[in-house]
Design a protein around this motif. Sequence first.
Motif, PDB file in Angstrom:
ATOM      1  N   UNK A  29      49.442   7.415   8.767  1.00 50.83           N
ATOM      2  CA  UNK A  29      48.512   6.677   7.905  1.00 50.83           C
ATOM      3  C   UNK A  29      47.056   7.020   8.222  1.00 50.83           C
ATOM      4  N   UNK A  30      46.244   7.098   7.186  1.00 54.50           N
ATOM      5  CA  UNK A  30      44.825   7.422   7.368  1.00 54.50           C
ATOM      6  C   UNK A  30      44.094   6.349   8.173  1.00 54.50           C
ATOM      7  N   UNK A  31      44.614   5.129   8.147  1.00 54.15           N
ATOM      8  CA  UNK A  31      43.936   4.033   8.841  1.00 54.15           C
ATOM      9  C   UNK A  31      44.161   4.061  10.355  1.00 54.15           C
ATOM     10  N   UNK A  32      45.108   4.873  10.823  1.00 50.34           N
ATOM     11  CA  UNK A  32      45.382   4.926  12.260  1.00 50.34           C
ATOM     12  C   UNK A  32      44.210   5.563  13.006  1.00 50.34           C
ATOM     13  N   UNK A  33      43.733   4.874  14.019  1.00 49.12           N
ATOM     14  CA  UNK A  33      42.630   5.400  14.831  1.00 49.12           C
ATOM     15  C   UNK A  33      43.171   6.409  15.846  1.00 49.12           C
ATOM     16  N   UNK A  34      42.532   7.575  15.929  1.00 46.16           N
ATOM     17  CA  UNK A  34      42.961   8.611  16.870  1.00 46.16           C
ATOM     18  C   UNK A  34      41.766   9.072  17.684  1.00 46.16           C
ATOM     19  N   UNK A  35      41.950   9.126  18.996  1.00 44.09           N
ATOM     20  CA  UNK A  35      40.882   9.577  19.897  1.00 44.09           C
ATOM     21  C   UNK A  35      41.445  10.603  20.859  1.00 44.09           C
ATOM     22  N   UNK A  36      40.712  11.685  21.043  1.00 44.48           N
ATOM     23  CA  UNK A  36      41.155  12.748  21.940  1.00 44.48           C
ATOM     24  C   UNK A  36      40.710  12.465  23.368  1.00 44.48           C
ATOM     25  N   UNK A  37      41.573  12.808  24.316  1.00 43.66           N
ATOM     26  CA  UNK A  37      41.250  12.710  25.745  1.00 43.66           C
ATOM     27  C   UNK A  37      41.903  13.877  26.456  1.00 43.66           C
ATOM     28  N   UNK A  80      44.215  -3.668  41.136  1.00 44.43           N
ATOM     29  CA  UNK A  80      44.875  -4.801  41.766  1.00 44.43           C
ATOM     30  C   UNK A  80      45.298  -5.919  40.840  1.00 44.43           C
ATOM     31  N   UNK A  81      44.972  -5.816  39.546  1.00 45.50           N
ATOM     32  CA  UNK A  81      45.320  -6.869  38.597  1.00 45.50           C
ATOM     33  C   UNK A  81      46.443  -6.397  37.675  1.00 45.50           C
ATOM     34  N   UNK A  82      47.427  -7.256  37.380  1.00 42.55           N
ATOM     35  CA  UNK A  82      48.551  -6.857  36.531  1.00 42.55           C
ATOM     36  C   UNK A  82      48.094  -6.416  35.145  1.00 42.55           C
ATOM     37  N   UNK A  83      48.781  -5.427  34.598  1.00 39.56           N
ATOM     38  CA  UNK A  83      48.475  -4.939  33.260  1.00 39.56           C
ATOM     39  C   UNK A  83      49.748  -4.933  32.412  1.00 39.56           C
ATOM     40  N   UNK A  84      49.559  -5.037  31.094  1.00 42.39           N
ATOM     41  CA  UNK A  84      50.674  -5.007  30.144  1.00 42.39           C
ATOM     42  C   UNK A  84      50.219  -4.285  28.875  1.00 42.39           C
ATOM     43  N   UNK A  85      51.174  -3.668  28.204  1.00 46.33           N
ATOM     44  CA  UNK A  85      50.875  -2.981  26.957  1.00 46.33           C
ATOM     45  C   UNK A  85      50.618  -3.992  25.842  1.00 46.33           C
ATOM     46  N   UNK A  86      50.013  -3.500  24.763  1.00 42.87           N
ATOM     47  CA  UNK A  86      49.818  -4.330  23.573  1.00 42.87           C
ATOM     48  C   UNK A  86      51.147  -4.537  22.843  1.00 42.87           C
ATOM     49  N   UNK A  87      51.097  -5.374  21.829  1.00 40.08           N
ATOM     50  CA  UNK A  87      52.262  -5.607  20.963  1.00 40.08           C
ATOM     51  C   UNK A  87      51.930  -5.230  19.520  1.00 40.08           C
ATOM     52  N   UNK A  88      51.173  -4.158  19.359  1.00 37.90           N
ATOM     53  CA  UNK A  88      50.797  -3.683  18.026  1.00 37.90           C
ATOM     54  C   UNK A  88      52.053  -3.382  17.213  1.00 37.90           C
ATOM     55  N   UNK A  89      52.110  -3.903  15.986  1.00 35.24           N
ATOM     56  CA  UNK A  89      53.360  -3.870  15.220  1.00 35.24           C
ATOM     57  C   UNK A  89      53.510  -2.634  14.347  1.00 35.24           C
ATOM     58  N   UNK A  90      52.403  -2.057  13.851  1.00 36.51           N
ATOM     59  CA  UNK A  90      52.519  -0.973  12.878  1.00 36.51           C
ATOM     60  C   UNK A  90      51.532   0.150  13.206  1.00 36.51           C
ATOM     61  N   UNK A  91      51.923   1.385  12.895  1.00 35.60           N
ATOM     62  CA  UNK A  91      51.084   2.533  13.269  1.00 35.60           C
ATOM     63  C   UNK A  91      49.763   2.540  12.521  1.00 35.60           C
ATOM     64  N   UNK A  92      49.703   1.943  11.313  1.00 35.81           N
ATOM     65  CA  UNK A  92      48.429   1.948  10.595  1.00 35.81           C
ATOM     66  C   UNK A  92      47.353   1.157  11.335  1.00 35.81           C
ATOM     67  N   UNK A  93      47.769   0.268  12.230  1.00 36.91           N
ATOM     68  CA  UNK A  93      46.816  -0.510  13.027  1.00 36.91           C
ATOM     69  C   UNK A  93      46.696  -0.001  14.463  1.00 36.91           C
ATOM     70  N   UNK A  94      47.355   1.099  14.771  1.00 39.57           N
ATOM     71  CA  UNK A  94      47.441   1.568  16.154  1.00 39.57           C
ATOM     72  C   UNK A  94      46.223   2.379  16.571  1.00 39.57           C
ATOM     73  N   UNK A  95      45.985   2.334  17.870  1.00 40.24           N
ATOM     74  CA  UNK A  95      44.995   3.203  18.502  1.00 40.24           C
ATOM     75  C   UNK A  95      45.781   4.302  19.225  1.00 40.24           C
TER      76      UNK A  95
END
Length: 284
Positions: free
Chosen positions: A186-194, A152-167
């Motif tokens: 980039x190796x710094x990009x966080x990746x999680x499986x679902x 019931x609460x509004x949601x919005x996406x992030x404004x992450x600028x670069x893939x090295x900082x992305x989830x």
Amino acid sequence: MYLPALPFDDNSCPWSLEDDIRLVRQVTEEAGRIALSYFARDCRAWDKSPDNPVSEADLAVDEFLRTTLMSNRTGYGWLSEETEDQPERLRCGRLWIVDPIDGTRAFLRGGDDWGVSVALIQDERPVIAALYAPAKDAFYFAEAGKGATKNGKPIMVNQTAHVENARMMGEPCAFKSEKLWPTPWPDSMYVEQANSIALRLCQIADGQFDACVTLRPKNDWDMAAADLILREAGGTVMTGRGNSLIYNREKPLHDHIVAACPTLIPEIMERVEPAIKAWCHLAA
């Protein structure tokens, strides 16, 4: 040859979108309760095809959704992962697309990454969408042009600028493959499986993650509800070639999916486009 569905005539329909919104909310919540009644119990399951499980819970939810939605909306089409496809849907201006349990593997092992997905398609685009993940107590909802909500609460996406900082949601090992990705991530990009791609997209919509990329084909029922929810939350959903997703075609399949906050799309496509070209070259 692809023939589009007949345009929907709002003037001849006895049900408004407001009527359909109430129906979608009610049936999705009840379907989630039905699924939850089978969850973390000795649920009978089998493979429809190799490594493609289905359970008695999937079928029970599918039967409830099909019976309830179709009996309340005469003339609407139907497409579900667990129901035999009927060609009559191709001529319907409005169509229900459902996945009774998206993430059956997670459901069967007692994980919480699964949900009930319900979308109403009008003229080949989703106009109402709900994704209920009861094990996470998360009910996502969207109406075209009206934004998206979670519980019931509004949601919005992030404004992450670069893939090295992305989830990123996806298979961690796949993003490290040099054969799969000519331009590396980039190796710094966080990746999680679902397990559930619909839930992945909704978790981008509410800011838990930033992107999801898959070069594996996805069906209409995997995408329809989450597509609208993410776009209404300000996100982008498209094929790996940059095209919008079109629903209720003869073959309800999308070759690859890119879903992300818009700020990441340029850097993602820098990697996806050469990957698709490489795949096409190998296939040829």
